[in-house]
Write an enzyme that holds these catalytic residues in place. Structure first.
Site: not given
Length: 909
Positions: A338, A825, A830, A122, A12, A120, A803, A800
């Site tokens: 460590y 429109c 259209c 763990d 590690e 390690d 239409c 319009c």
DNA sequence: GCAAGGTC
């Protein structure tokens, strides 16, 4: 060498690779070469595993090789609704600064037959093991993969591990995978949510530049903050209470003794006075009890990380973060073991005497070390055990003698001294004291006094940080009587508990399982870095206004997001995964579902956070930009993209809409009536719309804009079941693509087809708010407009000429007429259009020219009913910009053909 | 720009 196999071993960290290589090779023919990473060298030697000759390559990683992140499209803060982060895809990858290590592993793995993992032992170590496996297996699928299980870097243990390899444990690794994913999703979602919600709304004066302020959330940092705030509140809410107590003293030839009232104190003054007067009236004291007892004061347990941090804070006021920095440097230089370890008991195999021997020459504690080693002093004692063992590292102890090195700061000296003295204390006899307790009776009331004589100091001689107060009292015998020198009724007030010190905080975290030995100091530092808390010169923590407001906000919601329970529950689940009782997927699904619901709920109750912030901070005038997701409230999951959420928002023109937070990838949108004054998502869920949940929205309409018979307050559903809402949308129109003057009752009945469309809702998605032609899921289709220009308030209304449909007001985006408004429109069939200023001037409409229009005056046809029927009109009419580039007449932001991008309601989302 | 966990 025939029959020899090549074995790649990975540790590690570099120091373990070096140590294990040294042990296995017995430092014989051990070769070292550089890998691609400057820190991770490669050791080579020969070894035999159960008779199999092996050529060993031993290298290392540096902790995790990989990181977990959201896929790119979710990484930008405004790329999605934070709620999406609960299901957004994540990926594991090797970050840039670890690529060298990855390349080394790949190169070496290619030429090996075996891979032995020395990470390690763990959960995190197992997870890193699988990261290494993934990298190596990707380049060599035939690797035999084994795991070495060891708990200390001791010869016998390492050889035993090498000869008894096991399989890696996927459950351990899975637990870490789950933890990582949960932490990432919860952390990122809440951090984005609260940052975007609060940062720009308040003047947060604690920060130098609050524009860049990040209001982070994490299960560990918030739990840590919670401890600080809780204690602070306890202090704040403390109401001093007056109490009374009786004190007595006695003077003799041998000295003075102070007797304390065995009732302690009374809060009732009258009672205290009555008792006191009884004593004063009959003040003669009779000794009722004399007790002599031997007391031991034990030395501390062997040192682990948390104790190192706590003691350095208590003795030297050193911050935990600085302590770990200095300890790391001492470790790197080989002076201490460590420093990140939970273990507070020494293995029986550790040669403790050898460690003491090394210290014999020190000018300050060398003579104590010599006494320890001298059997005649009887000072030696095998160290006690604190009951913690991470099976990976021994307690922190000195590994090299030093009287102080060139380049060491005072803190290096101080910390090294603490480690040495602590170790020497651990292997020493406890201090011995003789305690005397005397009890007396005055008018039926009992008082006691005690004294202590230290008989043997033992470990206290070297552990100068601790003292054991000695106090003498005169000699008494049972039945002896005397007259007190003083007998007083004294008053005092109760005091609040002190603010949490750094050592207290570490204890709280340790007890609740917040963080690990390697990270607890980081969480504390984060509180300071985020301006959530401050630390005074006595290392005591107070929350800042910001920290208190955040906790208060969540507390007011009724959530315990700031308490350690969340982490504890997660930790419990991780444990279940690591022993195989639950699967990773099961835990992820359950936990994330709960947290998502919690996040959703928190957002619904965001007003609590805003209110809490408003207690401490001024409102900001700063414009809030790009905060739509923070402001948006989730209504349902998007049924179009199935990934993001549909959120209720206000557009720039002030109109409400429900849009997909996955915009622009997903353009699903439901336009709501422009006559809505207020809208808020409630926690009520529609009982009929599927897929659920679809949250109901509380609408408040402008009464004058809705027809009689409709209630201005309406609890509505956008899922398709709500006829009232549908009718209101139909009658009032949507407010999304029109200015307010476009609202109001319309002449929808004149167009049977359109009316029919609206009544039926969208045939594609069944939702109200848009027609089938408008459905965002059908984008290639042309669409009818839902906007109306007919009005009752005197604004122009244009139909319009082809239409008869009401026209839409648009804004030109061409070189010659940019910004000029025109009506056209909504039907793609259209081509009718007329300039807005032409309407007020009484001009007739005109049709959109067939090509190269540039919205110029060319192609004028004039007159109703003559619009470009002679032209084949594709859904996407092409305009040409001033630069000659074709410009679609659809909005380039959302693709909607009813408007251009400059008025797009979705722009800037 | 976000978490917590390894480690250099």
């Amino acid at each position: 060498m025939s029959g020899t196999i090549k074995v790649l071993n990975v540790a590690e960290k570099p120091s373990v690779a070096k140590s294990v290589s040294g042990i296995l090779s017995r430092n014989q023919a051990l070769r070292v070469r550089d890998g691609r990473s400057r820190y991770n060298r490669i050791f080579e030697f020969n070894y035999s595993i159960r008779g199999q000759p092996c050529h060993m390559l031993f290298t290392s990683v540096t902790g995790h090789l990989m990181e977990l992140e959201f896929e790119d499209r979710f990484r930008k803060w405004h790329s999605c609704d934070p709620l999406d982060l609960y299901h957004a895809p994540v990926r594991k990858f090797v970050p840039e600064d670890k690529l060298d290590i990855k390349r080394t592993l790949e190169e070496e793995a290619r030429r090996c037959q075996w891979l032995v993992l020395w990470l390690d032992c763990d959960r995190e170590g197992e997870n890193i093991a699988f990261e290494v496996i993934n990298v190596c297996r990707a380049v060599n699928r035939h690797l035999t993969i084994r795991r070495a299980r060891f708990s200390a870097l001791i010869d016998r243990e390492i050889h035993h591990a090498m000869q008894n390899l096991i399989d890696p444990n996927p459950w351990f690794s899975d637990a870490v995978d789950a933890r990582q994913e949960i932490d990432l999703r919860i952390g990122a979602s809440f951090t984005r949510f609260q940052t975007m919600l609060l940062r720009d709304k308040f003047v947060i004066d604690s920060a130098t530049d609050d524009r860049n302020l990040v209001l982070s959330y994490g299960p560990c940092q918030f739990a840590t903050l919670g401890f600080v705030v809780e204690r602070y509140w306890e202090v704040q809410s403390h109401e001093p209470e007056e109490f009374w107590t009786i004190n007595c003293s006695h003077r003799s030839d041998e000295g003075v003794a102070t007797f304390n009232w065995m009732r302690g104190h009374l809060f009732d003054y009258t009672c205290a006075v009555i008792v006191y007067e009884m004593c004063v009236q009959e003040p003669t004291a009779t000794v009722t009890k004399v007790q002599h007892k031997e007391k031991l004061k034990y030395p501390p347990y062997p040192l682990n990380t948390i104790e190192l941090e706590k003691r350095a804070s208590r003795y030297f006021r050193m911050s935990s973060e600085h302590t770990m920095k200095v300890a790391e440097e001492l470790y790197q230089a080989g002076f201490i073991s460590y420093p990140r370890t939970e273990t507070d008991c020494f293995s029986s195999r550790t040669d403790l005497h050898a460690i003491v021997q090394e210290q014999q020459g020190h000018p300050d504690w060398g003579s104590y070390a010599q006494r320890l080693l001298d059997p005649e002093t009887g000072l030696w004692r095998n160290p006690g055990s604190g009951g913690h063992d991470d099976k990976a590292h021994p307690p922190i102890h000195p590994t090299k003698f030093s009287t102080g090195e060139h380049g060491w700061s005072q803190d290096h000296r101080t910390l090294y001294e603490l480690v040495v003295r602590h170790f020497l204390a651990c292997v020493s006899q406890p201090a011995v004291g003789a305690e005397t307790t005397v009890e007396i009776d005055i008018a039926g009331e009992l008082f006691s006094a005690s004294g202590r004589v230290i008989l043997e100091r033992n470990y206290l001689d070297v552990y100068r940080y601790e003292s054991w107060g000695g106090s003498m009292i005169p000699t008494y015998t049972v039945g002896q009587q005397f007259a007190p020198a003083s007998l007083t009724l004294d008053t005092g007030v109760t005091r609040p508990p002190p603010l949490l010190s750094e050592a207290d905080l570490l204890s709280c975290m340790d007890k609740a399982g917040i963080g690990t030995d390697a990270t607890m100091h980081d969480h504390i530092k984060k509180l300071l870095d985020r301006f959530y808390a401050t630390k005074d010169s006595n290392t005591r923590f107070s929350p800042t206004n910001l920290g208190e407001a955040l906790v208060m906000g969540y507390d007011d919601m009724g959530y315990e997001l700031w308490k350690p329970n969340l982490r504890s529950m997660m930790e419990f689940d991780m444990k279940e995964v690591s022993v195989g009782n639950k699967s990773k997927d099961e835990v992820l699904a359950t936990c994330l579902q709960q947290m998502k619901a919690c996040f959703f709920d928190a957002r619904l109750n965001k007003v609590k956070l805003l209110e809490a912030m408003a207690v401490f901070f001024e409102r900001s005038n700063r414009a809030v930009g790009g905060d739509n997701y923070a402001a948006g409230e989730v209504v349902r999951q998007c049924d179009l993209c199935q990934e993001s959420s549909m959120v209720l928002k206000k557009n720039r023109d002030g109109n409400f809409m429900v849009g997909c937070s996955g915009f622009p990838q997903c353009r699903n949108a439901i336009w709501l009536p422009g006559s809505i004054l207020e809208a808020a998502v409630t926690s009520n869920i529609c009982s009929s719309c599927n897929p659920g949940p679809v949250y109901l929205i509380q609408f408040k309409f402008l009464q004058i804009e809705i027809p009689p018979g409709f209630n201005a307050n309406h609890l509505g559903c956008i899922g398709g079941c709500d006829d009232t809402l549908r009718q209101l949308i139909e009658i009032c129109g949507t407010g999304s693509r029109m200015s307010a003057r476009g609202r109001g009752p319309t002449t929808t009945s004149s167009n049977g087809q359109r009316s029919s469309n609206r009544h039926n809702g969208c045939v594609h998605c069944q939702q109200t708010g848009h027609s089938s032609n408008d459905c965002p899921s059908q984008f290639s289709r042309s669409r009818n407009s839902q906007s109306h220009t007919h009005s009752e308030n005197g604004d122009p209304s244009v139909s319009c000429s082809t239409c008869g449909m009401p026209c839409v007001l648009r804004t030109a985006n061409t070189a010659n007429n940019r910004g000029r408004k025109f009506y056209s429109c909504p039907s793609q069939e259209c081509n009718f259009f007329i300039w807005e200023d032409g309407v007020s001037n009484g001009n007739d409409g005109r049709s959109i020219p067939s090509t190269n229009c540039s919205a110029s005056n060319s192609g004028r046809r004039g007159g109703r009913g003559q619009s470009g029927r002679n032209r084949s009109h594709a859904a996407d009419t092409t305009f040409v910009s001033a630069t000659g580039d074709p410009v679609s007449n659809r909005c380039y932001v959302c693709g909607d053909p009813s408007h251009f991008a400059n008025v797009c309601p979705n722009r800037g989302m």
